[in-house]
Design an enzyme around this catalytic site. Structure first.
Site, PDB file in Angstrom:
ATOM      1  N   GLY A 240      37.374  42.329  40.476  1.00 33.93           N
ATOM      2  CA  GLY A 240      36.254  43.249  40.265  1.00 33.93           C
ATOM      3  C   GLY A 240      35.029  42.933  41.104  1.00 33.93           C
ATOM      4  N   ASN A 309      27.953  36.166  37.434  1.00 37.00           N
ATOM      5  CA  ASN A 309      28.579  37.493  37.360  1.00 37.00           C
ATOM      6  C   ASN A 309      29.545  37.621  36.183  1.00 37.00           C
ATOM      7  OD1 ASN A 309      29.929  40.069  38.458  1.00 37.00           O
ATOM      8  ND2 ASN A 309      31.602  38.572  38.456  1.00 37.00           N
ATOM      9  N   GLY A 311      31.338  38.162  32.916  1.00 38.10           N
ATOM     10  CA  GLY A 311      30.849  38.816  31.709  1.00 38.10           C
ATOM     11  C   GLY A 311      32.007  39.457  30.980  1.00 38.10           C
ATOM     12  N   ALA A 319      28.861  48.011  12.446  1.00 37.12           N
ATOM     13  CA  ALA A 319      29.436  47.966  11.095  1.00 37.12           C
ATOM     14  C   ALA A 319      30.890  47.497  11.123  1.00 37.12           C
ATOM     15  CB  ALA A 319      29.344  49.346  10.444  1.00 37.12           C
ATOM     16  N   TYR A 374      26.888  43.584  23.531  1.00 41.75           N
ATOM     17  CA  TYR A 374      26.798  43.589  25.002  1.00 41.75           C
ATOM     18  C   TYR A 374      25.370  43.941  25.450  1.00 41.75           C
ATOM     19  CZ  TYR A 374      28.187  44.866  29.821  1.00 41.75           C
ATOM     20  OH  TYR A 374      28.309  44.965  31.188  1.00 41.75           O
ATOM     21  N   LYS A 378      22.853  41.684  27.640  1.00 40.01           N
ATOM     22  CA  LYS A 378      22.407  42.083  28.981  1.00 40.01           C
ATOM     23  C   LYS A 378      20.887  42.303  29.026  1.00 40.01           C
ATOM     24  CE  LYS A 378      26.390  41.988  31.117  1.00 40.01           C
ATOM     25  NZ  LYS A 378      26.651  41.039  32.212  1.00 40.01           N
ATOM     26  N   THR A 409      35.595  49.925  38.770  1.00 45.24           N
ATOM     27  CA  THR A 409      36.366  48.684  38.622  1.00 45.24           C
ATOM     28  C   THR A 409      37.471  48.906  37.597  1.00 45.24           C
ATOM     29  OG1 THR A 409      34.994  47.904  36.806  1.00 45.24           O
ATOM     30  CG2 THR A 409      34.326  47.213  39.014  1.00 45.24           C
TER      31      THR A 409
END
Ligand code: NAD
Length: 468
Positions: A240, A309, A311, A319, A374, A378, A409
């Site tokens: 990627g 990079n 991740g 929930a 996420y 970030k 990607t």
């Protein structure tokens, strides 16, 4: 992953159908290839007044070797520049009505009051139709927070609205950026202008970049191999975006240390061997990872650049999310990077003038359904970059981040069709970016000539509507 619609919309029949139905008509982006000049075509300079920035620009365009014209709003400066052999002429709609321009650069640093904004209107009104496809527009100003009075700060801050709207309006893959240059930092502008004016910045638009003073004077370097001799760690390099980062770094002269999880060892070895670099199989989420990296860096004589990079995503609405999914994402995407940076800096494993470049996401700016973990991680990367930058500056180290939007990607190929199409089209470029677009942006931050960039977050998203 290929974008079949992009090909269709640019075929003779497809373009007619797309126009008739009012469908998006994305323009294929020009991308950089080694040996190309920075700009293929004419640059037009404009400005509100003669300034130190304009003087610096003359030197930069001379270094780039660009064919440069001055807008008729700059008569006094044009005469000086002509005398120095930098300008090839004057440009005004009535002087050269047919002349097409590849880039517009407007120095708005002299804008002291909003009532003077007519100069911007005049320049862009004159030129908007003359910019070629995949052209570039850069507006230069002074950081509002450093302006001497509120009137000037207001006028400078207003430039953000202009550039973001222009980026949406000009279309045809023309990228528009605003660069705030701190007083005295003019000598650190060249790497940024070279990037923003070249096809390297194909998928970057509507961004605000800040160039400040650096602890070291701008390094003289071979612009064709700006990373020659540099040792660069790239995490998540087996596929990627990470593979593209390692490829661009190696292309620009660096020795790459490619890191990925042990499970990805075969692909990792292939990438590292192909690029003449080293492979390092390591789970960065493991407790011992920071020390392992310090040991590897010291054994290597120190590293010049670290690119965070690697991740992961583990999407679920909050929930429905199990605690281990939350913890894994926050750990790999954020906490680990903090620990690694602290360990590398404290141990002296990063060389003087080192660069740290992090990969955030527009999800960390706009938030995203099913991505609380996420998006938190970030957004945290942005917080880390902005809060750490002043501390690292004292050691001559910079830290910046890129925030990719929709990049083609394996990760985005797995997204359901309708959401994927929306992600691709809902930006000013009308298409997804390529991993190389993220890599080129990281290479700009990594350059020895980019010491004036610290604490920046630049989106590589084609001016995505998300988080706008
Ligand atoms: P990817 O999943 O294809 O690659 C990520 C790589 O990181 C993989 O090779 C993986 O093995 C490695 N990795 C994961 N956890 C690791 C660990 N604990 N230790 C070492 N290596 C580890 O993802 P990508 O699309 O190439 O994304 C790269 C980065 O860009 C990620 O940080 C991602 O969040 C970010 N990003 C991607 C997009 C996009 O559209 N693809 C958009 C925004 C941000």
């Amino acid at each position: 992953m290929s974008d079949a619609y992009l090909g269709f919309a640019n075929s003779p029949i497809g373009s007619r159908i797309a126009a008739a139905l009012g469908l998006p008509q994305p323009q294929p982006l020009e991308r950089f290839a080694p040996g190309q000049p920075v700009i293929r075509g004419t640059v037009l300079l404009g400005g509100t007044a003669t300034s130190e920035l304009l003087t610096a620009l003359a030197g930069i365009f001379h270094s780039i070797g660009a064919q440069t014209l001055a807008h008729r709003g700059l008569p006094q400066w044009t005469a000086t520049a002509n005398a120095a052999g930098l300008m090839t002429g004057r440009w005004g709609v009535e002087d050269q009505p047919g002349e097409k321009l590849k880039a517009l650069v407007f120095d708005a640093s002299g804008l002291d009051d909003s009532s003077q904004s007519d100069a911007l209107y005049q320049f862009f009104h004159d030129t908007a139709r003359s910019v070629l496809s995949c052209g570039r527009v850069v507006v230069l100003g002074r950081p509002p927070e450093a302006c001497a009075n509120p009137r000037k700060a207001t006028a400078q801050r207003a430039l953000e609205g202009l550039t973001r709207a222009l980026a949406k309006e000009l279309k045809r893959a023309i990228a528009v950026q605003l660069v705030y240059v701190a007083e005295g930092a003019e000598g650190h502008l060249e790497s940024t202008l070279r990037f923003l004016l070249s096809p390297r910045s194909a998928y970057v638009s509507g961004q605000v970049v800040r160039v400040g003073g650096a602890s070291q004077p701008a390094a003289a370097l071979d612009w064709n191999q700006p990373l020659a001799g540099k040792k660069i760690l790239v995490t998540g390099a087996s596929r990627g975006i990470g593979t593209a980062i390692a490829e661009v770094m190696a292309r620009d002269g660096a020795q790459v240390i490619c890191l990925d999880v042990p499970q990805a060892q075969d692909a990792l070895l292939e990438v590292a061997t192909r690029l003449g670099g080293k492979a390092l199989a390591l789970d960065i989420g493991a407790a011992e990872a920071p020390q392992a990296l310090v040991d590897a860096a010291l054994a290597d004589g120190g590293w010049d650049v670290v690119v965070h990079n690697a991740g992961i995503t583990r999407d679920k609405t909050i929930a429905n999310m199990k605690p281990h999914l939350w913890q894994a994402v926050v750990n790999v995407n954020l906490s680990t990077q903090e620990r690694i940076n602290e360990a590398l800096v404290a141990s002296g494993a990063l060389k003087p003038g080192a660069r740290i470049v992090c990969v955030s996401s527009i999800s960390g700016i706009a938030g995203n359904m099913g991505q609380t973990n996420y998006a938190l991680s970030k957004a945290g990367v942005i917080g880390m970059v902005q809060s750490t930058a002043p501390h690292l500056a004292a050691r001559g180290i910079t830290i910046n981040a890129v925030a990719p939007g929709f990049i083609e990607t394996q990760m985005t190929a797995a997204v359901p069709f309708a959401i994927r199409e929306a992600g691709r089209r809902m930006n000013s470029m009308g298409q997804g970016g390529q991993p190389v677009d993220v890599a080129e942006t990281i290479a700009w931050f990594a350059s020895p000539a980019s010491g004036g960039l610290n604490g920046n977050v630049v989106r590589v998203c084609g001016q995505s509507l998300l988080g706008a």
